[in-house]
Write a protein that holds these residues in place. Sequence first.
Motif, PDB file in Angstrom:
ATOM      1  N   ASP A  68     -14.272  -4.531   2.083  1.00  0.00           N
ATOM      2  CA  ASP A  68     -13.677  -5.863   2.055  1.00  0.00           C
ATOM      3  C   ASP A  68     -12.262  -5.851   2.678  1.00  0.00           C
ATOM      4  O   ASP A  68     -11.281  -6.216   2.037  1.00  0.00           O
ATOM      5  CB  ASP A  68     -13.605  -6.304   0.580  1.00  0.00           C
ATOM      6  CG  ASP A  68     -13.611  -7.805   0.453  1.00  0.00           C
ATOM      7  OD1 ASP A  68     -13.773  -8.483   1.480  1.00  0.00           O
ATOM      8  OD2 ASP A  68     -13.427  -8.296  -0.681  1.00  0.00           O
ATOM      9  N   LEU A  69     -12.190  -5.428   3.923  1.00  0.00           N
ATOM     10  CA  LEU A  69     -10.897  -5.199   4.581  1.00  0.00           C
ATOM     11  C   LEU A  69     -10.273  -6.469   5.131  1.00  0.00           C
ATOM     12  O   LEU A  69     -10.986  -7.365   5.594  1.00  0.00           O
ATOM     13  CB  LEU A  69     -11.079  -4.184   5.715  1.00  0.00           C
ATOM     14  CG  LEU A  69     -11.652  -2.838   5.271  1.00  0.00           C
ATOM     15  CD1 LEU A  69     -12.080  -2.016   6.477  1.00  0.00           C
ATOM     16  CD2 LEU A  69     -10.648  -2.077   4.415  1.00  0.00           C
ATOM     17  N   LYS A  70      -8.932  -6.513   5.090  1.00  0.00           N
ATOM     18  CA  LYS A  70      -8.227  -7.682   5.625  1.00  0.00           C
ATOM     19  C   LYS A  70      -7.388  -7.309   6.859  1.00  0.00           C
ATOM     20  O   LYS A  70      -7.017  -8.167   7.646  1.00  0.00           O
ATOM     21  CB  LYS A  70      -7.315  -8.276   4.563  1.00  0.00           C
ATOM     22  CG  LYS A  70      -8.066  -8.733   3.306  1.00  0.00           C
ATOM     23  CD  LYS A  70      -8.934  -9.985   3.566  1.00  0.00           C
ATOM     24  CE  LYS A  70      -9.770 -10.354   2.361  1.00  0.00           C
ATOM     25  NZ  LYS A  70     -11.209 -10.100   2.549  1.00  0.00           N
ATOM     26  N   GLY A  71      -7.041  -6.049   7.013  1.00  0.00           N
ATOM     27  CA  GLY A  71      -6.341  -5.629   8.215  1.00  0.00           C
ATOM     28  C   GLY A  71      -5.069  -4.812   8.024  1.00  0.00           C
ATOM     29  O   GLY A  71      -4.642  -4.103   8.922  1.00  0.00           O
ATOM     30  N   ASN A  72      -4.470  -4.913   6.820  1.00  0.00           N
ATOM     31  CA  ASN A  72      -3.194  -4.182   6.661  1.00  0.00           C
ATOM     32  C   ASN A  72      -3.324  -2.971   5.741  1.00  0.00           C
ATOM     33  O   ASN A  72      -2.331  -2.440   5.259  1.00  0.00           O
ATOM     34  CB  ASN A  72      -2.106  -5.139   6.149  1.00  0.00           C
ATOM     35  CG  ASN A  72      -2.535  -5.839   4.882  1.00  0.00           C
ATOM     36  OD1 ASN A  72      -3.672  -5.646   4.424  1.00  0.00           O
ATOM     37  ND2 ASN A  72      -1.656  -6.635   4.306  1.00  0.00           N
ATOM     38  N   GLU A  73      -4.575  -2.517   5.521  1.00  0.00           N
ATOM     39  CA  GLU A  73      -4.791  -1.462   4.534  1.00  0.00           C
ATOM     40  C   GLU A  73      -4.515  -0.042   5.041  1.00  0.00           C
ATOM     41  O   GLU A  73      -4.493   0.214   6.236  1.00  0.00           O
ATOM     42  CB  GLU A  73      -6.251  -1.495   4.039  1.00  0.00           C
ATOM     43  CG  GLU A  73      -6.615  -2.709   3.233  1.00  0.00           C
ATOM     44  CD  GLU A  73      -7.177  -3.848   4.067  1.00  0.00           C
ATOM     45  OE1 GLU A  73      -7.078  -3.802   5.309  1.00  0.00           O
ATOM     46  OE2 GLU A  73      -7.722  -4.790   3.463  1.00  0.00           O
ATOM     47  N   LYS A  74      -4.391   0.847   4.044  1.00  0.00           N
ATOM     48  CA  LYS A  74      -4.345   2.293   4.281  1.00  0.00           C
ATOM     49  C   LYS A  74      -5.598   2.863   3.629  1.00  0.00           C
ATOM     50  O   LYS A  74      -5.793   2.720   2.432  1.00  0.00           O
ATOM     51  CB  LYS A  74      -3.089   2.873   3.642  1.00  0.00           C
ATOM     52  CG  LYS A  74      -3.030   4.373   3.697  1.00  0.00           C
ATOM     53  CD  LYS A  74      -1.640   4.906   3.408  1.00  0.00           C
ATOM     54  CE  LYS A  74      -1.218   4.697   1.977  1.00  0.00           C
ATOM     55  NZ  LYS A  74      -0.053   5.511   1.599  1.00  0.00           N
ATOM     56  N   ILE A  75      -6.460   3.460   4.452  1.00  0.00           N
ATOM     57  CA  ILE A  75      -7.780   3.897   3.970  1.00  0.00           C
ATOM     58  C   ILE A  75      -7.938   5.412   4.079  1.00  0.00           C
ATOM     59  O   ILE A  75      -7.519   6.028   5.060  1.00  0.00           O
ATOM     60  CB  ILE A  75      -8.901   3.210   4.798  1.00  0.00           C
ATOM     61  CG1 ILE A  75      -8.790   1.676   4.725  1.00  0.00           C
ATOM     62  CG2 ILE A  75     -10.293   3.683   4.359  1.00  0.00           C
ATOM     63  CD1 ILE A  75      -9.034   1.067   3.364  1.00  0.00           C
ATOM     64  N   LEU A  76      -8.581   5.992   3.073  1.00  0.00           N
ATOM     65  CA  LEU A  76      -8.925   7.410   3.097  1.00  0.00           C
ATOM     66  C   LEU A  76     -10.422   7.544   3.350  1.00  0.00           C
ATOM     67  O   LEU A  76     -11.233   6.900   2.664  1.00  0.00           O
ATOM     68  CB  LEU A  76      -8.570   8.059   1.744  1.00  0.00           C
ATOM     69  CG  LEU A  76      -9.018   9.519   1.563  1.00  0.00           C
ATOM     70  CD1 LEU A  76      -8.274  10.461   2.522  1.00  0.00           C
ATOM     71  CD2 LEU A  76      -8.809   9.976   0.115  1.00  0.00           C
ATOM     72  N   GLU A  77     -10.785   8.359   4.340  1.00  0.00           N
ATOM     73  CA  GLU A  77     -12.191   8.665   4.588  1.00  0.00           C
ATOM     74  C   GLU A  77     -12.445  10.140   4.268  1.00  0.00           C
ATOM     75  O   GLU A  77     -11.639  10.992   4.631  1.00  0.00           O
ATOM     76  CB  GLU A  77     -12.561   8.426   6.063  1.00  0.00           C
ATOM     77  CG  GLU A  77     -14.026   8.768   6.333  1.00  0.00           C
ATOM     78  CD  GLU A  77     -14.386   8.947   7.810  1.00  0.00           C
ATOM     79  OE1 GLU A  77     -15.561   8.806   8.156  1.00  0.00           O
ATOM     80  OE2 GLU A  77     -13.483   9.242   8.610  1.00  0.00           O
ATOM     81  N   ILE A  78     -13.564  10.416   3.608  1.00  0.00           N
ATOM     82  CA  ILE A  78     -13.930  11.807   3.357  1.00  0.00           C
ATOM     83  C   ILE A  78     -15.164  12.126   4.196  1.00  0.00           C
ATOM     84  O   ILE A  78     -16.200  11.453   4.066  1.00  0.00           O
ATOM     85  CB  ILE A  78     -14.223  12.062   1.856  1.00  0.00           C
ATOM     86  CG1 ILE A  78     -13.059  11.577   0.977  1.00  0.00           C
ATOM     87  CG2 ILE A  78     -14.536  13.539   1.615  1.00  0.00           C
ATOM     88  CD1 ILE A  78     -11.730  12.241   1.234  1.00  0.00           C
ATOM     89  N   GLY A  79     -15.058  13.162   5.050  1.00  0.00           N
ATOM     90  CA  GLY A  79     -16.152  13.529   5.949  1.00  0.00           C
ATOM     91  C   GLY A  79     -15.968  12.882   7.313  1.00  0.00           C
ATOM     92  O   GLY A  79     -16.667  11.933   7.657  1.00  0.00           O
ATOM     93  N   THR A  80     -15.019  13.394   8.089  1.00  0.00           N
ATOM     94  CA  THR A  80     -14.705  12.819   9.410  1.00  0.00           C
ATOM     95  C   THR A  80     -15.907  12.880  10.339  1.00  0.00           C
ATOM     96  O   THR A  80     -16.148  11.947  11.111  1.00  0.00           O
ATOM     97  CB  THR A  80     -13.547  13.589  10.074  1.00  0.00           C
ATOM     98  OG1 THR A  80     -12.524  13.842   9.116  1.00  0.00           O
ATOM     99  CG2 THR A  80     -12.980  12.844  11.261  1.00  0.00           C
TER     100      THR A  80
END
Length: 213
Positions: free
Chosen positions: A74-86
């Motif tokens: 549910d992204l709006k555009g100004n977030e900081k996101i962590l992904e696991i498993g590049t």
Amino acid sequence: MNYAALRNRMVEEQLIPRGISDERVLEAFRTVERHMFIPAESRDNAYEDHPLPIGEGQTISQPYMVALMTQCLDLKGNEKILEIGTGSGYQAAILAAIVKEVYSVERVELLAKRAESALKKLGYNNVKIKVGDGTLGWKEHAPYDGIIVTAAAPKIPDAYTEQLNMGGKLVIPMGTMFSQILTVAEKKTDGIQTRDMCGCVFVPLVGKDGWKE
Ligand code: SAH
């Protein structure tokens, strides 16, 4: 190959009819060059409706699964996101096209290096990659507005709920080594609320707070 046309077709035929409706997500899928994250020999199959091998026994997920997981954040555009498993770096690029900052952890060094160079070549300068055990998250840059796990976990690792912002969402396939339920967990003041999305099959999340080697 007219990759831009293939991308539009992927969006029209695989994503929209199955319920991907977030315009930010659809726009990212129209622009991010998925074929650039795939080994040269299978590049022409990049926009087909299934996962593909990316080497080291790992896979890049089916476009629809990447889209669904991204939409669940549910992204709006100004977030900081962590992904696991590049993995290939494709999911990271999709996120980078939408949000402000992406942090991604990969345990296989060769994959991390390849993903890093593909992302750099395409100009996604808002992604940082670390080689390590992603079951521990990436504490240094926490808290995150969202966490997306692209490998199958037996349970929610403690680090993820700790490193998630209040109101933030965690998207994670959970179940056995061989089949899982895509789960969305939201961090609320009164605890973690989870919602089951659909069945799925991911490679195992291997690490200290995941599956053992
Ligand atoms: N998001 C990727 C697909 C990832 S496949 C893409 O867009 O291409 C799952 C990846 O998770 C594999 O590359 C695997 O090496 C990695 N992985 C498994 N366990 C991990 C762990 N504990 N920490 C970080 N990465 C892990």
